[in-house]
Write an enzyme that holds these catalytic residues in place. Sequence first.
Site, PDB file in Angstrom:
ATOM      1  N   ARG A  80       0.857  -1.190   0.000  1.00 44.26           N
ATOM      2  CA  ARG A  80       0.000   0.000   0.000  1.00 44.26           C
ATOM      3  C   ARG A  80       0.891   1.238   0.000  1.00 44.26           C
ATOM      4  O   ARG A  80       1.403   1.660   1.035  1.00 44.26           O
ATOM      5  CB  ARG A  80      -0.903   0.000   1.233  1.00 44.26           C
ATOM      6  N   HIS A 108      -3.776   4.948   4.171  1.00 39.01           N
ATOM      7  CA  HIS A 108      -4.978   4.104   4.197  1.00 39.01           C
ATOM      8  C   HIS A 108      -6.209   4.917   3.785  1.00 39.01           C
ATOM      9  O   HIS A 108      -7.071   4.424   3.072  1.00 39.01           O
ATOM     10  CB  HIS A 108      -5.173   3.537   5.602  1.00 39.01           C
ATOM     11  N   TYR A 141       4.282   6.134  11.223  1.00 41.57           N
ATOM     12  CA  TYR A 141       4.602   4.758  11.623  1.00 41.57           C
ATOM     13  C   TYR A 141       5.494   4.008  10.642  1.00 41.57           C
ATOM     14  O   TYR A 141       5.773   2.830  10.838  1.00 41.57           O
ATOM     15  CB  TYR A 141       3.312   3.957  11.891  1.00 41.57           C
TER      16      TYR A 141
HETATM   17  C1  LIG Z   1     -14.472  -5.661  12.093  1.00 40.19           C
HETATM   18  C2  LIG Z   1     -13.737  -4.380  11.866  1.00 40.19           C
HETATM   19  N1  LIG Z   1     -12.708  -4.054  12.697  1.00 40.19           N
HETATM   20  C3  LIG Z   1     -12.028  -2.910  12.514  1.00 40.19           C
HETATM   21  C4  LIG Z   1     -12.356  -2.059  11.498  1.00 40.19           C
HETATM   22  C5  LIG Z   1     -11.589  -0.721  11.304  1.00 40.19           C
HETATM   23  N2  LIG Z   1     -10.713  -0.827  10.130  1.00 40.19           N
HETATM   24  C6  LIG Z   1     -11.097  -0.341   8.929  1.00 40.19           C
HETATM   25  S1  LIG Z   1      -9.946  -0.633   7.733  1.00 40.19           S
HETATM   26  C7  LIG Z   1      -8.918  -1.427   8.831  1.00 40.19           C
HETATM   27  C8  LIG Z   1      -7.611  -2.012   8.375  1.00 40.19           C
HETATM   28  C9  LIG Z   1      -7.807  -3.093   7.362  1.00 40.19           C
HETATM   29  O1  LIG Z   1      -6.554  -3.603   6.947  1.00 40.19           O
HETATM   30  P1  LIG Z   1      -6.457  -4.797   5.949  1.00 40.19           P
HETATM   31  O2  LIG Z   1      -7.403  -5.889   6.322  1.00 40.19           O
HETATM   32  O3  LIG Z   1      -5.026  -5.157   5.830  1.00 40.19           O
HETATM   33  O4  LIG Z   1      -7.025  -4.175   4.582  1.00 40.19           O
HETATM   34  P2  LIG Z   1      -6.413  -2.976   3.695  1.00 40.19           P
HETATM   35  O5  LIG Z   1      -7.166  -1.743   4.066  1.00 40.19           O
HETATM   36  O6  LIG Z   1      -4.955  -2.889   3.975  1.00 40.19           O
HETATM   37  O7  LIG Z   1      -6.678  -3.405   2.279  1.00 40.19           O
HETATM   38  C10 LIG Z   1      -9.487  -1.450  10.108  1.00 40.19           C
HETATM   39  C11 LIG Z   1      -8.841  -2.038  11.300  1.00 40.19           C
HETATM   40  C12 LIG Z   1     -13.452  -2.407  10.656  1.00 40.19           C
HETATM   41  N3  LIG Z   1     -13.845  -1.635   9.633  1.00 40.19           N
HETATM   42  N4  LIG Z   1     -14.112  -3.581  10.845  1.00 40.19           N
END
Ligand SMILES: Cc1ncc(C[n+]2csc(CCOP(=O)(O)OP(=O)(O)O)c2C)c(N)n1
Length: 272
Positions: free
Chosen positions: A166, A170, A179
């Site tokens: 990425r 985000h 970080y």
């Molecule tokens: C069940 C849940 N826990 C926490 C969140 C908050 N949250 C939104 S995006 C994210 C990170 C997701 O990371 P990843 O699974 O690696 O996907 P990426 O965005 O990197 O594609 C989090 C913790 C959420 N939306 N749903």
Amino acid sequence: DNNMVDMICQLYSNARDPMKGRQLPVMYSSKKQGFFSISGNLATQVIQGVGWAMASAIKGDDKVASAWIGDGATAEADFHTALTFAHVYRAPVIINVVNNQWAISTFQAIAGGEGTTFAARGAGCGIASLRVDGNDFLAVYAASKWALERARSSFGPTLIEWVTYRAGPHSTSDDPSKYRPANDAARFPLGDPIERLKKHLIGLGAWSNEEHEATKKALEAQVAAAQKEAEQYGTLADTHGQGVATMFEDVYQQMPPHLLRQRQELQLGQGA
Ligand SMILES: Cc1ncc(C[n+]2csc(CCOP(=O)(O)OP(=O)(O)O)c2C)c(N)n1
Ligand SMILES: [Mg+2]
């Protein structure tokens, strides 16, 4: 391009938004195209994708589901339940794990990516699993096609871990410089996928820098034109064109009396 205009209308939550202003930006859905939104409650869409694939198989349909999840979200229980169901019911599904190294500010190692791969989660459940260079366009195409053919031929699920990075933040409220080192993306060994494909095609004599620049310009103009058209239906700066009364719609096939009453009260309250 009509589909692109619809997508931009969804970003603006305007009067032509196919989601009627009820979804966050980028949470696109298109029933016509068989595309269901990313879920804000992470990991739920994988178990839904597996269920959808099971239903397709039970109906004798030849349709296949392709579900997507991030490295961080694989730590959710829904992901593991989805693997069990996919395997046990031989669901015609492709489970895509996008390992972009980060879950907002959390490194993928914290979701268990340090000791073993995300592809290994699938292998442990008896699911054919691949770990693929996600920044290699041709590899992505070939692996996806292979998984699709397996599913269509009733060989069941495939899990693919796409190794990628990425490069940006985000979201607009995220500041990665807090970080990770600023040059982190540039040091990632797999490189920019578009640059790689361009270099490969130029090497084959099938593409040129001039064609690349011209295509880039043409695509940018196409997006700008679609944005301009979408803005005629409203932007975030003016009005959310759906109208408050529509929030009562699309839940029940027949609106129950209490909602009818509430909607009536609302319209009177507004002096409409
Ligand atoms: C069940 C849940 N826990 C926490 C969140 C908050 N949250 C939104 S995006 C994210 C990170 C997701 O990371 P990843 O699974 O690696 O996907 P990426 O965005 O990197 O594609 C989090 C913790 C959420 N939306 N749903
Ligand atoms: Mg991630």
